[in-house]
Design an enzyme around this catalytic site. Sequence first.
Site, PDB file in Angstrom:
ATOM      1  N   TYR A   1      16.102 104.460  -0.973  1.00  0.00           N
ATOM      2  CA  TYR A   1      14.665 104.275  -0.791  1.00  0.00           C
ATOM      3  C   TYR A   1      14.191 102.947  -1.407  1.00  0.00           C
ATOM      4  O   TYR A   1      13.237 102.339  -0.950  1.00  0.00           O
ATOM      5  CB  TYR A   1      13.889 105.386  -1.498  1.00  0.00           C
ATOM      6  CG  TYR A   1      13.858 106.741  -0.833  1.00  0.00           C
ATOM      7  CD1 TYR A   1      14.457 106.990   0.398  1.00  0.00           C
ATOM      8  CD2 TYR A   1      13.191 107.797  -1.461  1.00  0.00           C
ATOM      9  CE1 TYR A   1      14.398 108.258   0.982  1.00  0.00           C
ATOM     10  CE2 TYR A   1      13.119 109.061  -0.880  1.00  0.00           C
ATOM     11  CZ  TYR A   1      13.727 109.290   0.335  1.00  0.00           C
ATOM     12  OH  TYR A   1      13.652 110.540   0.895  1.00  0.00           O
TER      13      TYR A   1
ATOM     14  N   ASN B   1      11.889 108.045  -8.785  1.00  0.00           N
ATOM     15  CA  ASN B   1      10.809 107.142  -9.214  1.00  0.00           C
ATOM     16  C   ASN B   1      10.183 106.430  -8.019  1.00  0.00           C
ATOM     17  O   ASN B   1       8.971 106.249  -7.950  1.00  0.00           O
ATOM     18  CB  ASN B   1      11.354 106.085 -10.173  1.00  0.00           C
ATOM     19  CG  ASN B   1      11.831 106.673 -11.492  1.00  0.00           C
ATOM     20  OD1 ASN B   1      11.110 106.659 -12.471  1.00  0.00           O
ATOM     21  ND2 ASN B   1      13.047 107.190 -11.521  1.00  0.00           N
ATOM     22  N   THR B   2      11.030 106.009  -7.089  1.00  0.00           N
ATOM     23  CA  THR B   2      10.554 105.228  -5.951  1.00  0.00           C
ATOM     24  C   THR B   2       9.629 106.076  -5.069  1.00  0.00           C
ATOM     25  O   THR B   2       8.566 105.606  -4.633  1.00  0.00           O
ATOM     26  CB  THR B   2      11.749 104.726  -5.110  1.00  0.00           C
ATOM     27  OG1 THR B   2      12.719 104.154  -5.990  1.00  0.00           O
ATOM     28  CG2 THR B   2      11.321 103.687  -4.109  1.00  0.00           C
TER      29      THR B   2
ATOM     30  N   GLU C   1      30.119  99.012 -12.261  1.00  0.00           N
ATOM     31  CA  GLU C   1      30.382  98.206 -13.465  1.00  0.00           C
ATOM     32  C   GLU C   1      29.939  96.760 -13.263  1.00  0.00           C
ATOM     33  O   GLU C   1      29.315  96.167 -14.142  1.00  0.00           O
ATOM     34  CB  GLU C   1      31.868  98.278 -13.827  1.00  0.00           C
ATOM     35  CG  GLU C   1      32.245  99.651 -14.355  1.00  0.00           C
ATOM     36  CD  GLU C   1      33.744  99.846 -14.564  1.00  0.00           C
ATOM     37  OE1 GLU C   1      34.096 100.904 -15.098  1.00  0.00           O
ATOM     38  OE2 GLU C   1      34.538  98.959 -14.171  1.00  0.00           O
TER      39      GLU C   1
ATOM     40  N   CYS D   1      15.207 104.639 -12.688  1.00  0.00           N
ATOM     41  CA  CYS D   1      15.644 105.203 -11.406  1.00  0.00           C
ATOM     42  C   CYS D   1      16.544 106.367 -11.769  1.00  0.00           C
ATOM     43  O   CYS D   1      17.403 106.238 -12.656  1.00  0.00           O
ATOM     44  CB  CYS D   1      16.413 104.152 -10.604  1.00  0.00           C
ATOM     45  SG  CYS D   1      17.354 104.807  -9.200  1.00  0.00           S
ATOM     46  N   THR D   2      16.348 107.504 -11.108  1.00  0.00           N
ATOM     47  CA  THR D   2      17.082 108.703 -11.519  1.00  0.00           C
ATOM     48  C   THR D   2      18.593 108.550 -11.323  1.00  0.00           C
ATOM     49  O   THR D   2      19.374 109.192 -12.016  1.00  0.00           O
ATOM     50  CB  THR D   2      16.553 109.942 -10.787  1.00  0.00           C
ATOM     51  OG1 THR D   2      16.572 109.712  -9.363  1.00  0.00           O
ATOM     52  CG2 THR D   2      15.131 110.263 -11.206  1.00  0.00           C
ATOM     53  N   HIS D   3      18.995 107.696 -10.411  1.00  0.00           N
ATOM     54  CA  HIS D   3      20.435 107.445 -10.230  1.00  0.00           C
ATOM     55  C   HIS D   3      21.062 106.829 -11.483  1.00  0.00           C
ATOM     56  O   HIS D   3      22.235 107.078 -11.793  1.00  0.00           O
ATOM     57  CB  HIS D   3      20.679 106.472  -9.074  1.00  0.00           C
ATOM     58  CG  HIS D   3      20.605 107.084  -7.704  1.00  0.00           C
ATOM     59  ND1 HIS D   3      19.434 107.477  -7.126  1.00  0.00           N
ATOM     60  CD2 HIS D   3      21.581 107.334  -6.792  1.00  0.00           C
ATOM     61  CE1 HIS D   3      19.677 107.960  -5.911  1.00  0.00           C
ATOM     62  NE2 HIS D   3      20.970 107.882  -5.688  1.00  0.00           N
TER      63      HIS D   3
HETATM   64  N1  DGL Z   1      16.702 107.655  -7.309  1.00  0.00           N
HETATM   65  C1  DGL Z   1      15.627 106.859  -6.835  1.00  0.00           C
HETATM   66  C2  DGL Z   1      14.672 106.484  -7.952  1.00  0.00           C
HETATM   67  O1  DGL Z   1      14.555 107.195  -8.922  1.00  0.00           O
HETATM   68  C3  DGL Z   1      15.871 105.689  -5.960  1.00  0.00           C
HETATM   69  C4  DGL Z   1      17.196 105.322  -5.482  1.00  0.00           C
HETATM   70  C5  DGL Z   1      17.115 104.645  -4.134  1.00  0.00           C
HETATM   71  O2  DGL Z   1      16.919 103.427  -4.083  1.00  0.00           O
HETATM   72  O3  DGL Z   1      17.191 105.360  -3.166  1.00  0.00           O
HETATM   73  O4  DGL Z   1      13.987 105.500  -7.865  1.00  0.00           O
END
Ligand code: DGL
Length: 266
Positions: free
Chosen positions: A35, A68-69, A154, A181-183
Amino acid sequence: MFDSGVGGLSILRALRAELPHEDFVYLADSGHAPYGERDPAHVVTRSRAMAQQLVARHRAKALVVACNTATAAAIDLLRAEFPALPIVGVEPALKPAVALSRTRHIGVMATRGTLGSAKFQALLASLTPQANFTLQACDGLADAIERFDTPKIEALCLEYTRATGFFGQEIGDIDTLVLGCTHYAFAEGVLRDLLGPTVRLIETGLPVAQHTRRVLAQSGLLRSTLPGGTMPPGGRTSAWSTGDPGDLRQALVRWLGSHTEVGAAH
Ligand code: DGL
């Protein structure tokens, strides 16, 4: 709950620990990820589709936007569209970072979409008098985590932490890094190795889980508060993906130790 992919599993992990009697439905929009580098209109369209599925197909009693996005682009709209549904969003933990930072220099790693959003800019402006923030858009990092591409994770973490600035505990150094970002919670080990033991890394799983508990309690929806005092069964997780279900299944095992079947969503 939904995310663009596997990143929201960092929020699910905290939610399951905080709310062990609740059932969770996790929807990964991996077929339309990432996203963070897309047009906000795409994120809004997909967020609406995700919320609609969770409400109509899975009968969600509350929604956690574990991204977050998507929170930045779509949460106001989702709240307007589903006025009766409690909705919890995720935003970069700038306030906790201000409270923790001694050098008052804070790094923020997030997607381009989050950093460019009006919501984030307003949060930033409200805290700018209290600290110096250095923002770093991390193109490609969520995607590398999505694909569990360790060499790429990395390399990108090295590139982006270098570009953010100098980390340390002296005046002027960045002593606190917000994982916006949650990732990125799943790159914490790599970031820790790069930055050393003293830099604070702040992710949002626990505060979001605690906030979700409060929201459910206020709405009378918390499972443990059902009348009669008996603890209902619960704690089930079902998972769905618009991409390859195998990727989400593996991520659930890898990061949550959870053997969960994954269904196909659209
Ligand atoms: N996990 C998403 C976030 O918290 C965004 C990752 C994505 O770019 O899709 O922003």
